[in-house]
Design a protein around this motif. Structure first.
Motif, PDB file in Angstrom:
ATOM      1  N   ALA A 146       0.829  -1.207   0.000  1.00  0.00           N
ATOM      2  CA  ALA A 146       0.000   0.000   0.000  1.00  0.00           C
ATOM      3  C   ALA A 146       0.862   1.254   0.000  1.00  0.00           C
ATOM      4  N   GLY A 147       1.929   1.261   0.786  1.00  0.00           N
ATOM      5  CA  GLY A 147       2.764   2.449   0.857  1.00  0.00           C
ATOM      6  C   GLY A 147       3.598   2.687  -0.376  1.00  0.00           C
ATOM      7  N   TYR A 148       4.045   1.630  -1.023  1.00  0.00           N
ATOM      8  CA  TYR A 148       4.934   1.806  -2.169  1.00  0.00           C
ATOM      9  C   TYR A 148       4.172   2.104  -3.461  1.00  0.00           C
ATOM     10  N   GLY A 205      -4.972  -8.638  14.105  1.00  0.00           N
ATOM     11  CA  GLY A 205      -3.842  -7.844  14.580  1.00  0.00           C
ATOM     12  C   GLY A 205      -3.024  -7.208  13.479  1.00  0.00           C
ATOM     13  N   TRP A 206      -3.148  -7.704  12.234  1.00  0.00           N
ATOM     14  CA  TRP A 206      -2.280  -7.188  11.184  1.00  0.00           C
ATOM     15  C   TRP A 206      -2.539  -5.728  10.826  1.00  0.00           C
ATOM     16  N   PRO A 207      -3.772  -5.170  10.940  1.00  0.00           N
ATOM     17  CA  PRO A 207      -3.929  -3.756  10.581  1.00  0.00           C
ATOM     18  C   PRO A 207      -3.086  -2.799  11.417  1.00  0.00           C
ATOM     19  N   TYR A 208      -2.797  -3.147  12.677  1.00  0.00           N
ATOM     20  CA  TYR A 208      -2.000  -2.257  13.515  1.00  0.00           C
ATOM     21  C   TYR A 208      -0.578  -2.113  12.964  1.00  0.00           C
ATOM     22  N   ILE A 209       0.048  -3.236  12.667  1.00  0.00           N
ATOM     23  CA  ILE A 209       1.398  -3.159  12.116  1.00  0.00           C
ATOM     24  C   ILE A 209       1.354  -2.749  10.650  1.00  0.00           C
ATOM     25  N   GLY A 210       0.239  -3.037   9.956  1.00  0.00           N
ATOM     26  CA  GLY A 210       0.117  -2.621   8.565  1.00  0.00           C
ATOM     27  C   GLY A 210       0.124  -1.109   8.414  1.00  0.00           C
ATOM     28  N   ARG A 211      -0.522  -0.400   9.336  1.00  0.00           N
ATOM     29  CA  ARG A 211      -0.528   1.062   9.273  1.00  0.00           C
ATOM     30  C   ARG A 211       0.865   1.626   9.522  1.00  0.00           C
ATOM     31  N   ILE A 212       1.598   1.003  10.457  1.00  0.00           N
ATOM     32  CA  ILE A 212       2.958   1.475  10.741  1.00  0.00           C
ATOM     33  C   ILE A 212       3.861   1.246   9.531  1.00  0.00           C
ATOM     34  N   ARG A 214       2.984   0.887   6.399  1.00  0.00           N
ATOM     35  CA  ARG A 214       2.553   1.762   5.307  1.00  0.00           C
ATOM     36  C   ARG A 214       3.114   3.164   5.478  1.00  0.00           C
ATOM     37  N   GLY A 215       3.025   3.724   6.693  1.00  0.00           N
ATOM     38  CA  GLY A 215       3.554   5.067   6.922  1.00  0.00           C
ATOM     39  C   GLY A 215       5.055   5.147   6.722  1.00  0.00           C
ATOM     40  N   GLN A 216       5.773   4.131   7.199  1.00  0.00           N
ATOM     41  CA  GLN A 216       7.221   4.125   7.007  1.00  0.00           C
ATOM     42  C   GLN A 216       7.587   3.978   5.531  1.00  0.00           C
ATOM     43  N   THR A 217       6.827   3.158   4.805  1.00  0.00           N
ATOM     44  CA  THR A 217       7.109   2.972   3.384  1.00  0.00           C
ATOM     45  C   THR A 217       6.857   4.252   2.593  1.00  0.00           C
ATOM     46  N   LEU A 218       5.793   4.989   2.940  1.00  0.00           N
ATOM     47  CA  LEU A 218       5.531   6.266   2.270  1.00  0.00           C
ATOM     48  C   LEU A 218       6.694   7.225   2.437  1.00  0.00           C
ATOM     49  N   SER A 219       7.338   7.187   3.611  1.00  0.00           N
ATOM     50  CA  SER A 219       8.483   8.068   3.850  1.00  0.00           C
ATOM     51  C   SER A 219       9.737   7.565   3.161  1.00  0.00           C
ATOM     52  N   LEU A 220       9.967   6.256   3.206  1.00  0.00           N
ATOM     53  CA  LEU A 220      11.211   5.707   2.663  1.00  0.00           C
ATOM     54  C   LEU A 220      11.259   5.732   1.143  1.00  0.00           C
ATOM     55  N   ARG A 221      10.106   5.622   0.485  1.00  0.00           N
ATOM     56  CA  ARG A 221      10.122   5.545  -0.976  1.00  0.00           C
ATOM     57  C   ARG A 221      10.556   6.852  -1.619  1.00  0.00           C
ATOM     58  N   GLU A 222      10.593   7.941  -0.856  1.00  0.00           N
ATOM     59  CA  GLU A 222      11.033   9.228  -1.396  1.00  0.00           C
ATOM     60  C   GLU A 222      12.486   9.538  -1.052  1.00  0.00           C
ATOM     61  N   ARG A 223      13.170   8.598  -0.383  1.00  0.00           N
ATOM     62  CA  ARG A 223      14.560   8.832   0.001  1.00  0.00           C
ATOM     63  C   ARG A 223      15.480   8.791  -1.215  1.00  0.00           C
ATOM     64  N   GLU A 224      16.676   9.372  -1.014  1.00  0.00           N
ATOM     65  CA  GLU A 224      17.619   9.507  -2.127  1.00  0.00           C
ATOM     66  C   GLU A 224      18.100   8.159  -2.637  1.00  0.00           C
ATOM     67  N   TYR A 225      18.354   7.210  -1.726  1.00  0.00           N
ATOM     68  CA  TYR A 225      18.895   5.932  -2.182  1.00  0.00           C
ATOM     69  C   TYR A 225      17.855   5.155  -2.997  1.00  0.00           C
TER      70      TYR A 225
END
Length: 333
Positions: A146-148, A205-212, A214-225
């Motif tokens: 979802a995040g990527y 239980g998966w939606p709790y870690i899924g939201r975390i 997803r949010g981290q992936t949204l941030s990481l996909r815009e990184r320089e590397y």
């Protein structure tokens, strides 16, 4: 004639005591993120104590037959000689605690409490760990997708997560386990109930870690590397598994350590309500449920399993908090 000039730089330059004279000085080694986190965790004595208790609980659960054979009695064995035949209560004070029964015996049937606590650790840790694995696997995969990718896929997965988070999961688990057959997936009795509890608790239980994730992936996909890998022709699978997933290990690890005690409490609550494992299988929640009828006569029947649950959940929480602080790059410890 003038005296020849001599270079006195080597004679007057100060020598850094940390570097030595250059002949036997140790080379400076870089530290990985894992080593930095371990050094931080080692300084957190409370977290280490919690981790040590967790390791002891795991060893107790794995070696339950050996421990019971040395220090207790079979968990299903009725010890009539430890029960008063007139009042059907254990002989002696504090629920019959003594050299032969380290934590006393249960009223009425005389089953050894120590043995049932040891075997109850197996059920609690099994449900806690495996349901956390189910939730982590499903949540990581769907959250990263979802995040990527974003777009309609992100919208669909996010709405599913919102729906599951708003769903009364405890009521659904109770109703589902109450109607499952006694034979399913090649399992019978307790095996069926344990499998259903693991799958259902992990599914909700998966939606709790899924939201975390997803949010981290949204941030990481815009990184320089990530942009650099994309510009070099890296495909989506490579970016997901080689660039994004390694950077998601820290939050996934932290949330897993905090999810396990929650799952243990859920299993105890289900067994307490009578929809968890059934007798004669030992469970801490089941022992608490049975103690309700006897706690006024002797509170030890409720204290022993309650303390077991309290120590287990507290140890996991302390260890999880320590891991979170150790993996936090902005932490001060």
């Amino acid at each position: 004639m003038t005296a020849p000039l001599h270079d006195t730089t080597a004679e007057t330059a100060p020598v850094d005591p940390a570097l030595g004279d250059g002949k036997d000085s140790k080379s400076i080694e870089g530290r990985s993120l894992g080593r930095i986190a371990w050094n931080r965790l080692k300084r957190d004595k409370v977290a280490l104590a919690g981790g040590a208790v967790v390791l002891v609980l795991i060893v107790v659960a794995v070696c339950a037959p050996l421990i019971v054979s040395l220090l207790g009695h079979p968990p299903d064995q009725h010890n009539e000689d430890a029960i008063d035949p007139l009042f059907q209560v254990p002989k002696g004070a504090l629920g019959g605690i003594g050299p032969d029964h380290l934590l006393g015996v249960e009223p009425g049937n005389g089953r050894d409490v120590f043995s049932r606590i040891v075997y109850g650790a197996r059920v609690s840790l099994l449900v806690g760990f495996l349901s956390a694995v189910v939730a982590v696997v499903v949540g990581t995969v769907l959250g990263a997708l979802a995040g990527y990718f974003g777009g309609w896929l992100d919208a669909v997965i996010s709405r599913v997560m919102d729906m599951l988070l708003a769903f009364p999961q405890l009521l659904f688990i109770i109703s589902l386990i109450s109607v499952v057959p006694n034979s399913m997936f090649g399992l019978t009795g307790t095996g069926v109930r344990l499998t259903v509890m693991i799958l259902v608790i992990g599914f909700f239980g998966w939606p709790y870690i899924g939201r975390i994730v997803r949010g981290q992936t949204l941030s990481l996909r815009e990184r320089e590397y990530v942009e650099a890998a994309r510009s070099l022709g890296a495909g989506r699978r490579y970016i997901l598994f080689k660039e994004l997933l390694p950077n998601l290990i820290a939050p996934i690890t932290v949330y897993t350590t905090l999810m396990i005690p929650t799952n243990i409490l859920t299993e105890a609550a289900l067994s307490f309500l009578g929809v968890g494992v059934k007798p004669p299988t030992a469970s801490w929640g089941q022992m608490l449920s049975q103690a309700v009828h006897y706690y006024e006569a002797d509170p030890m029947y409720m204290v022993v399993p309650g303390v077991a649950i309290f120590i287990t959940v507290l140890s996991f929480n302390l260890f999880g908090d320590g891991v979170r602080d150790a993996l936090d790059p902005k932490g001060s410890r």
